[in-house]
Enzyme design. Sequence first.
Site, PDB file in Angstrom:
ATOM      1  N   ASP A 147      12.388   6.724  10.925  1.00  0.00           N
ATOM      2  CA  ASP A 147      11.503   7.068  12.030  1.00  0.00           C
ATOM      3  C   ASP A 147      10.040   6.629  11.914  1.00  0.00           C
ATOM      4  O   ASP A 147       9.524   5.949  12.780  1.00  0.00           O
ATOM      5  CB  ASP A 147      11.525   8.575  12.259  1.00  0.00           C
ATOM      6  CG  ASP A 147      12.922   9.125  12.540  1.00  0.00           C
ATOM      7  OD1 ASP A 147      13.900   8.374  12.422  1.00  0.00           O
ATOM      8  OD2 ASP A 147      13.028  10.311  12.879  1.00  0.00           O
ATOM      9  N   GLU A 179      17.044  16.350   1.486  1.00  0.00           N
ATOM     10  CA  GLU A 179      17.068  15.201   2.398  1.00  0.00           C
ATOM     11  C   GLU A 179      16.434  13.967   1.740  1.00  0.00           C
ATOM     12  O   GLU A 179      16.944  12.863   1.819  1.00  0.00           O
ATOM     13  CB  GLU A 179      16.292  15.597   3.665  1.00  0.00           C
ATOM     14  CG  GLU A 179      16.332  14.602   4.794  1.00  0.00           C
ATOM     15  CD  GLU A 179      15.552  15.114   6.019  1.00  0.00           C
ATOM     16  OE1 GLU A 179      14.880  16.173   5.918  1.00  0.00           O
ATOM     17  OE2 GLU A 179      15.617  14.464   7.072  1.00  0.00           O
TER      18      GLU A 179
END
Length: 424
Positions: free
Chosen positions: A164, A388
């Site tokens: 992103d 993550e």
Amino acid sequence: MTNPRISPALDEQARAILRGNDRGGYTVPTDGLYPYQWNWDSAFAAWGFATFDLDRAWTELDTLFSAQWDDGMVPHIIFHKPDPGYFPGPDVWGTGKSPETSGISQPPVAATMARLILDMDTQAGRERIAALYPKMLAWHRWWRDYRCGSGVVAITHPWESGRDNCPDWDIGMSNVDGSNVGEYTRRDTGHVDPSMRPGKADYDRYIAMVQFGRECGWDQAEIVKNGPFLMADPGITFILLRAHDDLAAMGRALGHDVSEIEGWAADLRAAVPSIWNPETRGYDARDLKTGRFSGRIGSAAFLAYLAGVESPELDARMTELWDAVRYGFPSADPASAEFDPRRYWRGPSWPVVNALMAIGLKDRGHHAAAERLRRETAELIAEHGFFEYFDPIDGTPCGGDAFTWTAAIWLTWAGAAVDTKGGA
Ligand code: DGY
């Protein structure tokens, strides 16, 4: 021969994470922060499930492709059930699909994961892949038709890249006007430390791009032609190139004529030199509105190995970036001003990218590098848990915990003591 496992207890934890994030036919990336089905997360989840429940692995891919659009696109989020804990939800995207989905795609790793799963039991997987094959083919055709106009793969939103807020997109993002998006409330920063997430200026622009797509009815040709953002992505270019080869191999085994896929792969491969930037000495993102390179180098450049693309110069560059940190591969160049070791894709080490890179390195015969990547990734997970992403310098765990794709790559790759076989 099966490789010895590092820790049966961690294997059990990883399986428990996959089961715990299973919402019935699909898996959420992590509870709370990402409460829906995400495209590439789901493909990795399938690979993880395949180590202990092959049927469930294929079902994950079936559910992903059940949301495929008529034009072939497989969306990046499928909003199976409403969840007010996520923004931007289906009402913001307004795609009008059933089930509701976002309006962009995500890195097409599904065929590569499907081939790894099929290789675990070709007999059991034959019918499942036979049913999925035409859908995967339609999705690959969509990439070709809507995203490969310049030769390599273009993205219309940074979220499409899966990476992103990486510095690669800064140059394209600077042309996006985020000042008129109106009021909105982010939910991500309520789930995890805001300093580990993209900043507000980035979010305003992300939303502006979603609003453009919605206003034109998600007309993909219009978004490419007149949308606020269009950049060549080395990451998806290499992932798609690899996926074309994997899809063609599975198609051949099913008795299909795969010359169409071979043609797409040949064209894409021929375009790869157009993203080599001699100044950054690497594969670089390019703003397709101006033709300018981003001037940034990050982990996506080294997914080249996955696509069978390499050179001594690339090997040297990889070592430079990697030796500047301690744990796994940094998502952005540690020597650059933008490097931010805990902020999402602006520096952290991502286990899932490490896994993809290692598959490529091993396939190209770089066994020592592949094993180093596995060892460093395993250390992060064993020490801190299934997060993550991680700070590549001191290993601090970041983002969401009990993360599906981290658990999946532990079971398939990082948790085996010696990496001697194609990632499995
Ligand atoms: C998010 O919400 O941060 C996702 O990465 C968008 O896909």
